[in-house]
Design a protein around this motif. Sequence first.
Motif, mmCIF file in Angstrom:
data_model
loop_
_atom_site.group_PDB
_atom_site.id
_atom_site.type_symbol
_atom_site.label_atom_id
_atom_site.label_comp_id
_atom_site.label_asym_id
_atom_site.label_seq_id
_atom_site.Cartn_x
_atom_site.Cartn_y
_atom_site.Cartn_z
ATOM 1 N N ALA A 187 0.827 -1.211 0.000
ATOM 2 C CA ALA A 187 0.000 0.000 0.000
ATOM 3 C C ALA A 187 0.861 1.261 0.000
ATOM 4 N N VAL A 188 1.936 1.231 0.799
ATOM 5 C CA VAL A 188 2.840 2.381 0.843
ATOM 6 C C VAL A 188 3.568 2.541 -0.486
ATOM 7 N N TYR B 22 1.713 4.272 -3.277
ATOM 8 C CA TYR B 22 1.499 5.710 -3.138
ATOM 9 C C TYR B 22 2.435 6.497 -4.054
ATOM 10 N N ASP C 20 4.854 6.947 -7.520
ATOM 11 C CA ASP C 20 4.844 6.510 -8.922
ATOM 12 C C ASP C 20 6.271 6.206 -9.377
ATOM 13 N N SER D 277 2.680 -0.620 -7.997
ATOM 14 C CA SER D 277 2.778 0.814 -8.244
ATOM 15 C C SER D 277 2.875 1.121 -9.734
ATOM 16 N N HIS E 198 0.017 3.187 -11.751
ATOM 17 C CA HIS E 198 0.292 4.506 -12.321
ATOM 18 C C HIS E 198 0.567 4.460 -13.823
#
Length: 394
Positions: free
Chosen positions: A60-61, A64, A66, A378, A382
């Motif tokens: 989750a971190v 955050y 990109d 990630s 993104h």
Amino acid sequence: MKLNNRPSDRFDWTLAFILLLFLIISSVAIASAQTTGQYSHTNFVPAQIRWYVVGAAIIAVMMYFDPEQYKKAAWLIYGAGVLSLFVLFILPDSMALVERRNNAKSWFHLPIGDIQPAEFMKTFYIIGAARMITVHNENHLIRTVKTDFLLLLKLAGVMALPLFFIFKQPDLGTSLVFLAITAALILVSGISWKIVTPLFAGGAVLGGLVIWMALYMQEFLVKTFGFHQYQFARVYSWLDPYTYSTDEGRHLITSLNAIGSGQISGKGFMGREVYVPEAHTDFIFSVIAEDWGFIGASVVISLYFVLIYHLTKITLQLKDPFSTYVLSGIIAMITFHVFQNIGMTIQVLPITGIPLPLISYGGSSIMGNMLALGIVFSMKFHHRTYMFSTETDD
């Protein structure tokens, strides 16, 4: 350029489902592994689930940020990893902060548990090397043998620091992982085959020479390169385990007996009869093969194929060179871990103590892999597609 604004559509649900399957398999295998031997009264399953929860938080971190932010912070990330290895290297064994196991000084003893920085350094190295390759290729649009050699030297330089500290712990298995990652990055970096072919051929010859020297020139390797006797013993026990059945060969023999006794369909959950040391960590595949037989072992291997295929598919979708290099390194890391761990349990490769990714018990291993997969999440989250592109969103 278009970007779907709904997070649920950009989240990689397929990869999340694959990780859920690995959690189930890992919990079942560990529950069976701890029914015999020195851990028969210890329950590692709740701790493994806890590490998976921590891993989910790490993902989750990581989501955050990109890819561009990872690229900008690449050297800071790499430097932090090298610093952790350096601190572990210089701290005396007498300190409570240092944990030594099996003659390897590889862990920090922290209140949250024992943490192995090398597991995280693999991902940090991938990020740093990917940044270096990307910048080099951007600065040398016209490729020549000279620029390719320069890239090769730069890559060797980036690898040298963490490899030195990890080899000195000593941790030969993790050192081999770094070499596998570097080989993959060389292949995808665009270095000419005029360099790659003799380089890889020379590496294969060197590997064979090291094995030969381990058999016949042990003293030279110890004095010149700092090898340890236990590393030679692993080579001997790999080639002829039954001659060393009371010592180094015992792990391999019990692993082969466990896997063979599982036959086609296995003995069922917790039906284990063969005691394998460290069955919940390095030899977890032996537990799976004994409990569920050839069928169960094949299912696990197939799931790894699905994971690698999915990661490869994502890599091919990404147009950013930095992201492509990072994912190529992660794929190489996971693939080598799987090949080495399963190979050592069936005598295809020497025993090196490398865990089976996402299944073997261990907080550092789980968090290290989740860190790497968090970057995959990630980059997929993104990822941007272009209006006139032929690619479609998954």
